[in-house]
Design an enzyme around this catalytic site. Sequence first.
Site: not given
Length: 487
Positions: A48, A91-92, A145, A179, A213, A232, A237, A337
């Site tokens: 947008r 514009d969603l 996700k 992967k 990570e 998450d 995963h 993380k």
Amino acid sequence: MQTDSSFTFVLFGGTGDLSMRKILPALYEAHRAGGMLADSGKIVAVARHIADRAAYIDWVNEHVKPHVSKNGVDETAWASFLDRIEFVKIDLGNPEDFTLLRDALSGRPGIRVFYLATGPSLFVPICRALASVGLNENSRIVLEKPLGYDLKSSNAINDAVGEIFAEEQIYRIDHYLGKEPVQNLLALRFGNVLFEPLWRREWVESIQITIAEELGVEARGDFYDNTGALRDMVQNHLLQLLSIVAMEPPHSMDSDSVRDEKLRVLRALKPIDPRDIGKVAVRGQYHAGVIRGSAVPAYATEPGVKQDSNTETFVAVKVEIENWRWAGVPFFLRTGKRLADRVAEIVVNFRAVPHSALGASALRGGANRLVIRLQPNETIRLYCLAKQPGEGMNLASVHLDLAFDRFFREGQMEAYQRLLLDVINGRLALFVRRDEQEAAWRWVEPILNEWATANKPPKPYAAGTWGPAAASAMLAQHGTCWLEEEN
């Protein structure tokens, strides 16, 4: 993986980070390889705040080009790839704008793919707007996700999308399933008689699955602080990788045969008693620390994060599968993380020999191990014991290495590239079916609820380490340790 199938690939969130870093680079690589995308196939980006196609192409040149082709950009292929790209300003939040998209797609041959690289709050409004202008027929919809915040919200999204698109039209993407080593895990297990007799509780001592990570939450603080590592990473995963590792051999590799077997694993997960969550699940949050010589801030000081946040950035959990193949074998899942390294791997620890005539070193279980490395370098290694050269029977751990680049001339295909080609060609096996997703949420919910009601802060860990000490203590109770601790 050649195709003559014509398609129109519509990318919602066409200027977002995922589109720039993953989706458009993957489509470029498929285009550059030749033969993977039909010549007539087009990409229609939707956003947008871009004025027109020329401005969007400038945006792509600036933001996508740095993320393609590790060996450099083929300028001829890049120019012809840009010729595939069209742009529609929408514009969603305004369903009437979707008539512009309908007009842009009118008369195009082949299948339509709608990729929703947006926040989940927009999934249902976009689907309803597509249906309102008749674009839900002869189409496929790709959902990123996280699909919901818990089982109830996930079901609400699936119910609403399911009223508009049939289940066989819905592609819930989990890029870890695309992967190369995950695909090779299936090939090793079901294409070779060597592993099948060993792939069971009698010969496997434990299994670890880690997705670590080095990065923090970056610019996603607002999103992440309302999500956390359990939602998450674990619910999708890690549980998907677990189901691939533990599944029974399917009767074929068609989509429902594979997903039926994955579902059986998810439904066989031993329910966690809320009273035992403190023993089998560890949650942590990173504090300030040092990674590769650079100081990094604490999670609570990241932009968009509440200073008193109890959101977890680390999870380790022990999982058991209640079936004949895996009864009694602990599966340890871990993600976080700001950990010491960026790595994703599956570690299958086989049992030590029951008696050794070669000395105590032959009884070490760690030497009998299969390590499937998903990132950063994709490899599969089988560790075993061999005699060291010289006098005496001294044993040392060695490994057999599946080096893809030595056996196959073709370069490895990135996960998103494989999965996007599967969407275009109508292959569902590597995408998550609704009943799989429900089973995963159902297993995770007691942990989510207990952590929410207990209102205890996560265990702290310094950035640049491997997480809270409690995660190591959990494995020590079972006489084992994480792979990096043994090394």
